[in-house]
Design an enzyme around this catalytic site. Structure first.
Site, short mmCIF file in Angstrom:
data_model
loop_
_atom_site.label_atom_id
_atom_site.label_comp_id
_atom_site.label_asym_id
_atom_site.label_seq_id
_atom_site.Cartn_x
_atom_site.Cartn_y
_atom_site.Cartn_z
N HIS A 117 7.66 1.57 5.59
CA HIS A 117 6.27 1.64 5.00
C HIS A 117 6.02 0.27 4.25
O HIS A 117 7.16 -0.17 3.78
CB HIS A 117 6.21 2.82 4.19
CG HIS A 117 4.71 3.10 3.79
ND1 HIS A 117 4.31 2.38 2.67
CD2 HIS A 117 3.99 3.93 4.07
CE1 HIS A 117 2.73 3.08 2.22
NE2 HIS A 117 2.70 3.87 3.30
N ASP A 162 13.93 5.62 0.64
CA ASP A 162 12.57 6.03 0.30
C ASP A 162 12.55 7.37 1.13
O ASP A 162 12.52 7.69 2.22
CB ASP A 162 11.56 5.06 1.26
CG ASP A 162 10.17 5.36 1.33
OD1 ASP A 162 9.83 6.62 1.06
OD2 ASP A 162 9.50 4.74 1.68
N GLN A 187 8.80 10.63 3.47
CA GLN A 187 8.48 11.78 4.32
C GLN A 187 9.65 12.70 4.51
O GLN A 187 9.70 13.61 5.11
CB GLN A 187 8.33 10.87 5.46
CG GLN A 187 7.24 10.04 5.65
CD GLN A 187 5.71 10.64 5.65
OE1 GLN A 187 5.70 11.88 5.97
NE2 GLN A 187 4.78 9.97 5.32
N LYS A 206 2.91 14.48 -0.98
CA LYS A 206 2.88 14.83 0.48
C LYS A 206 4.07 15.86 0.44
O LYS A 206 4.39 16.48 1.67
CB LYS A 206 4.11 13.50 0.90
CG LYS A 206 3.28 12.27 1.09
CD LYS A 206 3.96 11.32 2.10
CE LYS A 206 3.61 10.02 1.36
NZ LYS A 206 2.41 9.53 2.51
N CYS A 249 0.33 1.75 7.39
CA CYS A 249 1.16 0.88 6.29
C CYS A 249 2.35 0.33 6.90
O CYS A 249 3.24 0.31 6.25
CB CYS A 249 1.34 1.43 5.25
SG CYS A 249 -0.47 1.84 4.48
N1 PMP Z 1 6.94 5.42 2.11
C1 PMP Z 1 6.61 6.10 3.06
C2 PMP Z 1 7.64 6.44 4.02
C3 PMP Z 1 5.40 6.85 3.28
O1 PMP Z 1 5.11 7.32 4.38
C4 PMP Z 1 4.42 6.61 2.23
C5 PMP Z 1 3.15 7.18 2.36
N2 PMP Z 1 2.34 7.12 3.48
C6 PMP Z 1 4.88 5.85 1.06
C7 PMP Z 1 6.15 5.04 1.11
C8 PMP Z 1 3.96 5.68 0.03
O2 PMP Z 1 3.86 6.62 -0.79
P1 PMP Z 1 2.71 6.75 -1.86
O3 PMP Z 1 1.35 6.33 -1.46
O4 PMP Z 1 2.64 8.19 -2.22
O5 PMP Z 1 3.04 5.75 -3.06
#
Ligand code: PMP
Length: 413
Positions: free
Chosen positions: A121, A197, A200, A223, A363
């Site tokens: 991401h 990270d 997920q 999430k 993203c």
């Molecule tokens: N890493 C991953 C794998 C994600 O799926 C996301 C959210 N889509 C993020 C980072 C970013 O998370 P946040 O928007 O809650 O900061």
């Protein structure tokens, strides 16, 4: 199938969307919230709220106790110590925090090597990329060589000789749904600072940071049934102790004079300013709720749904699914329908079936370019549709999704 009665905990599921019962398949973007979390946040604001750690009055100590209970709840979940749990606004903030603090502390210097993957991401890609340009460290991304964006262990092996100082990697891809084998990757890089990270991963799995020897684990409450605007940065104590704070201000200090400042103990040294107290309290309740269902049950339920969806959707010859399609494929199904733009698919599923799915680049633009190159269908402007499953989804939801996909294809033909 999962606990009976669980669906009643999510009032929004009683809503109709465009005349159809809501089918929420966008949990990878953000999960629904059970009443227990919403009610607790409301009760906290109504009866207990005050600023934390500062005053001696009763409300302040109640508020502080509730916040700190959440911290120890989350620490237990990770098999970590409470002082290793720093609250941030979310995964994105946690990663930016680590990069910036590493640079300020000199943990990350010119000519050091940072390794990420091309499936990250942007939150775990852009901060490293950008800061490498500003501060002169090297930045490399492991490219996935498996079917449609799947990372294989061999993809990492070629980088072991480069001795990266830092490896920052997702535990679960938000596009391909691949759950990454962190244990095996750790074995390849025993001395590297490993940052996972978990945005997920954590909604579906209990992660033991000691067992996996993870140095930093970051994730977001929203999430995993919790409020938005709150997240966690877990860091090993011995590393956090060395690190310069990312934010300076109130609460994070020990002593301030006209000439100098000393910092508070962990984790408060990293929590400048008034935190998102109600969010933290709500997050603690979300973790209790997940624990009461059991992470193994959650993971099993979602796996069953994922395999069911793969089975049904892969039979449609006008659909391409991106991801490993094996037991590593979990919770997330990215796909395209031949000849139909993913935004049109998502819009029509919403309008005609009340189904919420995500469409776009998720993203993860570097990964989108890779998928586009590998795709047999022309993947429109580097975008896919993404259906994602969580505890409140059922096989009926997937059956309706499959009907929806067929309908969209017919309509656009
Ligand atoms: N890493 C991953 C794998 C994600 O799926 C996301 C959210 N889509 C993020 C980072 C970013 O998370 P946040 O928007 O809650 O900061």
């Amino acid at each position: 199938m999962l606990l009976k009665g669980l669906l009643d905990d999510f009032p929004v599921l009683q809503r109709t969307i465009n005349g159809k019962n809501l089918i929420y398949l966008d949990s990878a973007a953000s999960s629904l919230k059970p009443s227990k979390v919403v009610d607790k946040v409301a009760e906290f604001y109504s009866y207990h709220y005050a600023n934390v750690h500062r005053a001696v009055h009763t409300l302040a100590s109640e508020s502080t106790e509730m916040m700190e209970n959440s911290r120890s709840n989350i620490a237990k979940l990770l098999n970590a110590e409470s002082e290793e749990i720093v609250f941030t606004s979310g995964t994105t903030m946690s990663i930016n925090f680590i990069v910036e603090s590493f640079v300020r502390t000199g943990i990350l210097k010119k000519n050091d090597a940072v390794l990420v993957t091309a499936v990250e991401h942007h939150a775990n890609f852009v901060p490293w990329l950008r800061m490498s340009k500003l501060h002169g460290f090297s930045f490399k991304a492991v490219k996935p060589s498996g079917r449609f964006g799947e990372l294989l262990i061999d993809d990492f092996a070629q980088f072991t000789g480069e001795n990266p100082k830092i490896l920052a990697i997702t535990g679960h891809s938000n596009v391909t749904g691949q759950v990454i084998n962190i244990k095996k990757i750790r074995e390849l890089f025993p001395d590297t600072i490993l940052i996972v990270d978990g945005a997920q991963l954590l909604p579906h799995n209990k992660v033991d940071v000691k067992d996996l020897n993870i140095d930093f684990l970051v994730f977001s409450a929203h999430k995993m049934l919790g409020p938005s605007g709150i997240g966690v940065l877990y860091g090993k104590k011995k590393l956090l102790e060395k690190m310069e704070p990312f934010l300076y201000g109130g609460e994070m200090i020990d002593k301030v004079t006209l000439e100098d400042v000393t910092f508070n103990v962990l984790p408060y040294k990293f929590e400048a300013g008034t935190p998102h107290i109600a969010g933290i309290v709500g997050f603690g309740v979300a973790v209790d709720y997940l624990n009461s269902i059991g992470f193994e049950n959650i993971s099993e339920h979602v796996s069953e749904l994922t395999q069911y969806a793969i089975d049904k959707i892969s039979k449609l010859d006008f659909v391409e699914i991106y991801g490993p399609l094996n037991e590593e494929h979990h919770a997330i199904l990215s796909f395209n329908i031949d000849g139909v733009h993913p935004h049109d698919v998502a819009h029509m599923l919403d309008q005609e079936f009340g189904i919420a799915v995500r469409s776009g680049h998720h993203c993860a633009q570097p990964l989108m370019s890779i998928l586009k190159d590998e795709s047999k269908l022309s993947l429109f402007p580097n975008a896919t549709c993404r259906a994602s499953f969580y505890i409140y989804n059922t096989k009926d939801d997937i059956d309706i999704l499959v009907d929806g996909i067929k309908f969209v294809k017919r309509w656009f033909s």
